[in-house]
Design a protein around this motif. Structure first.
Motif, PDB file in Angstrom:
ATOM      1  N   TYR A  24       0.824  -1.206   0.000  1.00  8.02           N
ATOM      2  CA  TYR A  24       0.000   0.000   0.000  1.00  8.02           C
ATOM      3  C   TYR A  24       0.859   1.257   0.000  1.00  8.02           C
ATOM      4  N   GLY A  25       0.365   2.269  -0.713  1.00  4.94           N
ATOM      5  CA  GLY A  25       1.026   3.558  -0.741  1.00  4.94           C
ATOM      6  C   GLY A  25       0.001   4.676  -0.627  1.00  4.94           C
ATOM      7  N   PHE A  26       0.386   5.774  -0.007  1.00  5.10           N
ATOM      8  CA  PHE A  26      -0.508   6.914   0.203  1.00  5.10           C
ATOM      9  C   PHE A  26       0.134   8.152  -0.403  1.00  5.10           C
ATOM     10  N   VAL A  27      -0.611   8.820  -1.290  1.00  3.20           N
ATOM     11  CA  VAL A  27      -0.064   9.980  -1.992  1.00  3.20           C
ATOM     12  C   VAL A  27      -1.013  11.171  -1.856  1.00  3.20           C
ATOM     13  N   GLY A  28      -0.588  12.312  -2.401  1.00  2.00           N
ATOM     14  CA  GLY A  28      -1.320  13.554  -2.215  1.00  2.00           C
ATOM     15  C   GLY A  28      -2.516  13.733  -3.128  1.00  2.00           C
ATOM     16  N   ASP A  29      -2.976  14.959  -3.188  1.00  2.00           N
ATOM     17  CA  ASP A  29      -4.130  15.351  -4.007  1.00  2.00           C
ATOM     18  C   ASP A  29      -3.833  15.029  -5.477  1.00  2.00           C
ATOM     19  N   PRO A  30      -4.712  14.310  -6.164  1.00  2.00           N
ATOM     20  CA  PRO A  30      -4.440  13.943  -7.560  1.00  2.00           C
ATOM     21  C   PRO A  30      -4.387  15.125  -8.512  1.00  2.00           C
ATOM     22  N   ARG A  31      -4.843  16.288  -8.079  1.00  2.00           N
ATOM     23  CA  ARG A  31      -4.789  17.471  -8.938  1.00  2.00           C
ATOM     24  C   ARG A  31      -3.422  18.148  -8.902  1.00  2.00           C
ATOM     25  N   ALA A  32      -2.580  17.757  -7.956  1.00  2.00           N
ATOM     26  CA  ALA A  32      -1.246  18.359  -7.832  1.00  2.00           C
ATOM     27  C   ALA A  32      -0.252  17.579  -8.679  1.00  2.00           C
ATOM     28  N   SER A  33       0.558  18.289  -9.462  1.00  2.00           N
ATOM     29  CA  SER A  33       1.543  17.625 -10.320  1.00  2.00           C
ATOM     30  C   SER A  33       2.573  16.858  -9.498  1.00  2.00           C
ATOM     31  N   SER A  34       2.859  17.333  -8.275  1.00  2.00           N
ATOM     32  CA  SER A  34       3.837  16.659  -7.418  1.00  2.00           C
ATOM     33  C   SER A  34       3.379  15.257  -7.028  1.00  2.00           C
ATOM     34  N   THR A  35       2.081  15.036  -7.046  1.00  2.00           N
ATOM     35  CA  THR A  35       1.551  13.718  -6.686  1.00  2.00           C
ATOM     36  C   THR A  35       1.934  12.671  -7.718  1.00  2.00           C
ATOM     37  N   ILE A  36       2.043  13.070  -8.974  1.00  2.00           N
ATOM     38  CA  ILE A  36       2.501  12.139 -10.013  1.00  2.00           C
ATOM     39  C   ILE A  36       3.898  11.645  -9.682  1.00  2.00           C
ATOM     40  N   ASP A  37       4.762  12.540  -9.202  1.00  2.00           N
ATOM     41  CA  ASP A  37       6.107  12.151  -8.785  1.00  2.00           C
ATOM     42  C   ASP A  37       6.049  11.121  -7.655  1.00  2.00           C
ATOM     43  N   GLU A  38       5.139  11.328  -6.722  1.00  2.00           N
ATOM     44  CA  GLU A  38       5.011  10.416  -5.584  1.00  2.00           C
ATOM     45  C   GLU A  38       4.623   9.013  -6.043  1.00  2.00           C
ATOM     46  N   VAL A  39       3.677   8.934  -6.961  1.00  2.00           N
ATOM     47  CA  VAL A  39       3.246   7.622  -7.458  1.00  2.00           C
ATOM     48  C   VAL A  39       4.381   6.943  -8.228  1.00  2.00           C
ATOM     49  N   ALA A  40       5.111   7.731  -9.023  1.00  2.00           N
ATOM     50  CA  ALA A  40       6.226   7.179  -9.798  1.00  2.00           C
ATOM     51  C   ALA A  40       7.288   6.575  -8.880  1.00  2.00           C
ATOM     52  N   VAL A  41       7.578   7.252  -7.771  1.00  2.00           N
ATOM     53  CA  VAL A  41       8.555   6.735  -6.812  1.00  2.00           C
ATOM     54  C   VAL A  41       8.057   5.426  -6.198  1.00  2.00           C
ATOM     55  N   LEU A  42       6.794   5.401  -5.808  1.00  2.00           N
ATOM     56  CA  LEU A  42       6.212   4.188  -5.231  1.00  2.00           C
ATOM     57  C   LEU A  42       6.301   3.022  -6.207  1.00  2.00           C
ATOM     58  N   LEU A  43       5.943   3.283  -7.465  1.00  2.00           N
ATOM     59  CA  LEU A  43       5.938   2.213  -8.454  1.00  2.00           C
ATOM     60  C   LEU A  43       7.355   1.730  -8.757  1.00  2.00           C
ATOM     61  N   SER A  44       8.313   2.640  -8.755  1.00  2.00           N
ATOM     62  CA  SER A  44       9.711   2.244  -8.965  1.00  2.00           C
ATOM     63  C   SER A  44      10.179   1.303  -7.857  1.00  2.00           C
ATOM     64  N   GLU A  45       9.866   1.663  -6.617  1.00  2.00           N
ATOM     65  CA  GLU A  45      10.267   0.833  -5.485  1.00  2.00           C
ATOM     66  C   GLU A  45       9.555  -0.516  -5.522  1.00  2.00           C
ATOM     67  N   TYR A  46       8.282  -0.477  -5.847  1.00  2.00           N
ATOM     68  CA  TYR A  46       7.502  -1.715  -5.895  1.00  2.00           C
ATOM     69  C   TYR A  46       8.018  -2.645  -6.987  1.00  2.00           C
TER      70      TYR A  46
END
Length: 219
Positions: A24-46
């Motif tokens: 499981y991963g928890f990220v920010g508001d989907p309207r914020a561009s920075s949240t895309i970075d957060e998901v990318a980091v999670l997926l890279s680690e996963y």
């Protein structure tokens, strides 16, 4: 996922949950561009660790879904956010797109790839009502490696039986007929991208919004 009287339709997902193979991963508001970075980091680690978690693993990503989003966003607006994120995540990918996967989403063999791994993407939103199998209290992604699905489909007899049970569960779980886009990967009349985000009715987009390669060329 624990409901025995009204079981969630995706049997592999319920197995992954009950055996603690989901991550499981928890990220920010989907309207914020920075949240895309957060998901990318999670997926890279996963991607690097997924094969340690078991043959029914998936990465579950929960977005911060504010009250404003809950009150104002409809299914189609979440759909737009979803494709913006999938395209944005892909542009963060440092690996080349796998040679054996077509770059055109309108090819039946296409599917989303990241870090050289193939993935099936499932999106659920708080705006889905009739299609309860795509409802969740917050915007959520379930990202499943293709090797998990290949493992599941090793026995054709077993896979056929489970798929039949999944469709029966869908009929009981949703307040609407099974979406016509639900199909099997690799079939000539199947397009994976259409299954990533199912609307709350039987309509679908005529063209895939995924923009990874066009965006890279323009950059």
């Amino acid at each position: 996922m624990k409901d025995k009287e009204r079981p969630f339709p995706c049997i592999p997902a319920t197995i992954g949950f009950s055996t603690n193979q989901l991550r499981y991963g928890f990220v920010g508001d989907p309207r914020a561009s920075s949240t895309i970075d957060e998901v990318a980091v999670l997926l890279s680690e996963y991607t690097q660790l997924s094969k340690q978690f078991g043959k029914f693993t998936s990465l579950i990503v929960f977005y911060e879904t504010t009250q404003n989003l809950l009150e104002t966003y409809c299914v189609e607006q979440y759909e737009q956010l979803f494709w913006e994120h999938l395209s944005g995540i892909s542009r963060k990918d440092r690996e080349e797109w796998p040679n054996h996967i077509p770059v055109d989403p309108h090819n039946p063999i296409w599917e989303f790839c990241y870090n050289g791994e193939q993935y099936f993407i499932y999106c659920a939103t708080p705006s889905h009502q009739k299609r309860q199998s795509r409802y969740f209290d917050y915007l959520m992604l379930a990202i499943t490696p293709r090797w998990v699905l290949q493992e599941f489909n090793k026995s054709k007899t077993y896979a056929k039986k489970i798929k039949s049970q999944v469709r029966k569960r869908l009929k009981n779980y949703d307040f609407i007929d099974i979406h016509p886009d639900l199909n099997s990967y690799g079939k000539n009349d199947n397009y994976e991208w259409r299954q990533y985000f199912l609307r709350d009715d039987e309509t679908t987009l005529s063209k895939c919004p995924f923009q990874r390669f066009l965006s890279k060329i323009l950059e």
